[in-house]
Design a protein around this motif. Structure first.
Motif, PDB file in Angstrom:
ATOM      1  N   PHE A 136       0.831  -1.166   0.201  1.00  0.00           N
ATOM      2  CA  PHE A 136      -0.095  -0.007   0.092  1.00  0.00           C
ATOM      3  C   PHE A 136       0.967   1.302   0.129  1.00  0.00           C
ATOM      4  O   PHE A 136       2.027   1.173   0.375  1.00  0.00           O
ATOM      5  N   LYS A 137       0.199   2.260  -0.504  1.00  0.00           N
ATOM      6  CA  LYS A 137       0.947   3.801  -0.398  1.00  0.00           C
ATOM      7  C   LYS A 137      -0.042   4.792   0.002  1.00  0.00           C
ATOM      8  O   LYS A 137      -1.396   4.469  -0.448  1.00  0.00           O
ATOM      9  N   ILE A 138       0.243   5.447   0.881  1.00  0.00           N
ATOM     10  CA  ILE A 138      -0.660   6.583   1.209  1.00  0.00           C
ATOM     11  C   ILE A 138      -0.359   8.023   0.967  1.00  0.00           C
ATOM     12  O   ILE A 138       1.127   8.357   1.166  1.00  0.00           O
ATOM     13  N   GLU A 139      -1.029   8.699   0.290  1.00  0.00           N
ATOM     14  CA  GLU A 139      -0.644  10.143  -0.125  1.00  0.00           C
ATOM     15  C   GLU A 139      -2.041  10.739  -0.297  1.00  0.00           C
ATOM     16  O   GLU A 139      -2.809  10.327  -1.010  1.00  0.00           O
ATOM     17  N   ALA A 140      -1.932  12.099   0.292  1.00  0.00           N
ATOM     18  CA  ALA A 140      -2.978  13.046  -0.034  1.00  0.00           C
ATOM     19  C   ALA A 140      -4.471  12.295   0.183  1.00  0.00           C
ATOM     20  O   ALA A 140      -5.420  12.538  -0.794  1.00  0.00           O
ATOM     21  N   GLY A 141      -4.762  11.752   1.231  1.00  0.00           N
ATOM     22  CA  GLY A 141      -6.156  11.409   1.462  1.00  0.00           C
ATOM     23  C   GLY A 141      -6.361  10.101   0.568  1.00  0.00           C
ATOM     24  O   GLY A 141      -7.581   9.952   0.586  1.00  0.00           O
ATOM     25  N   LYS A 142      -5.582   9.317   0.113  1.00  0.00           N
ATOM     26  CA  LYS A 142      -5.548   8.330  -0.740  1.00  0.00           C
ATOM     27  C   LYS A 142      -4.927   7.112  -0.417  1.00  0.00           C
ATOM     28  O   LYS A 142      -3.695   7.298  -0.365  1.00  0.00           O
TER      29      LYS A 142
END
Length: 382
Positions: free
Chosen positions: A371-377
């Motif tokens: 998984f990758k998390i960035e800018a509320g996604k």
């Protein structure tokens, strides 16, 4: 490394407190998590993993009380990979006779994090005015006709009638809307209690004056209906309705789900669709409505269905895309897939009040997904 040391390192790794040397030790540890190729039967694998973990891991007390047979998975925060997850991982082994290692994989550290949902909702009154309940103070927040609306404690909204209810032919409706990343508890004027899950909405009269007590639901809610044989309680959802006299049940009717699921804990309910087809549910049963295909009645997994209300995620051979929809609603985050949506299923248990990285790290430990998390996604990487 002893199992106690392993568990300590594992818990610290989830919090990002391990040194590179400690992470290397963690990733190399296999021990009892290793099985030969001849044990690749799905049920045998899951049974062996569970038995070995349960024999060596101290169970977390609050989990043991709520979910005794799942306590091990929650205590160590390790996701046991279900059938398709094992097959997916095994299918990528270069040698068929190589032992299948169910161990900690090299999981990228997620630099961003998202906190869990909280008690929040918006109450829409009959005149269209809105009250943000998480910002409202405790006590009476509105009065409509002969009904008062009170916020009692965090996450509780209570409707109360005067001793002598007014008689009127016009129903006055309110709506309680729970956004993504929220949940809320509602007590109706008849004493019925409703727990709303994230991304859910319920429309209801401020006073039940008709022959039936009717509410309209979008999303998911758990109901404890006050008994009243003279005034049946009806929950309307898209394409069907649930009819009860007094009982405990859960309805999952999200628009992004393929089915509407009604699970009965106590009492008896009747499910009807718009084409006049119907089924009766007994306690422990789940009615699954699939539009034109009608109803199907299954044995319910009560613990999994009620896990959201009890503050847990419980996955029993659950598809990854279904899991990510739940994560999207509870953490108020959008989901994107990179590399397609391959069929993967998982089983395990973890508190809903953990930050999202702890849930995602559990899934990633299987070695089948990242998984990758960035800018509320959240981007799901296969």
């Amino acid at each position: 490394m002893t199992k106690e040391e392993y568990l300590d390192l594992y818990e610290r790794s989830l919090k990002g407190d391990c040194s590179p040397e400690e992470l290397a030790r963690l990733q190399q540890y296999e021990d009892d998590f290793c099985f030969s190729d001849e044990t690749h039967s799905d049920e045998i694998l899951k049974e062996k993993i569970y038995n070995r973990l349960s024999a060596s891991i101290a169970q977390e007390e609050n989990v043991k009380r709520m979910f005794p047979w799942k306590a091990v998975a929650a205590a160590v925060a390790v996701l046991l990979v279900a059938a398709s997850g094992f097959l997916y991982f095994n299918g990528h082994l270069s040698q068929r006779n190589k032992p299948l290692a169910v161990a900690v994989e090299k999981t990228p550290v997620l630099k961003q994090d998202i906190p869990p949902g909280t008690n929040k909702a918006v109450l829409i009154l009959a005149d269209g005015s809105e009250v943000e309940l998480n910002k409202a103070t405790e006590g009476q927040i509105a009065a409509q006709g002969n009904t008062t609306v009170n916020k009692s404690g965090n996450g509780q909204l209570i409707y109360q009638l005067a001793d002598k209810p007014q008689t009127t032919s016009l129903a006055v409706f309110n709506t309680l809307a729970v956004p993504r990343g929220g949940q809320y508890n509602l007590t109706l004027p008849d004493g019925s209690k409703i727990w709303l899950n994230a991304a859910s909405k319920i429309r209801f009269p401020i006073q039940f004056t008709d022959k039936e007590r009717m509410v309209e639901l979008e999303g998911e809610a758990y109901f404890e209906v006050a008994h009243n044989p003279q005034q049946p309680f009806i929950v309307k959802v898209k394409g069907m309705q649930v009819e009860v006299l007094g009982t405990h049940f859960n309805v999952m009717a999200y628009t992004d789900e393929a089915t509407i699921n009604t699970t009965l804990l106590e009492g008896k309910v009747r499910l009807r669709n718009d084409r006049a087809a119907e089924v009766i549910l007994n306690p422990g049963q789940e009615g699954v409505f699939t539009g034109n295909k009608g109803f199907k009645v299954n044995k319910a997994d009560i613990e999994q269905v009620m896990s959201w209300k009890n503050g847990y995620f419980i996955f029993n051979d659950e598809d990854l895309t279904s899991i990510m929809r739940k994560i999207s609603r509870w953490y108020n985050v959008d989901i994107e897939y990179s590399g397609g949506t391959k069929k993967l299923s998982f089983a395990g248990s973890i508190s809903r009040f953990k930050n999202v990285t702890e849930v995602l790290n559990m899934l990633a430990l299987t070695g089948t997904v990242q998984f990758k998390i960035e800018a509320g996604k959240i981007t799901v990487i296969h």
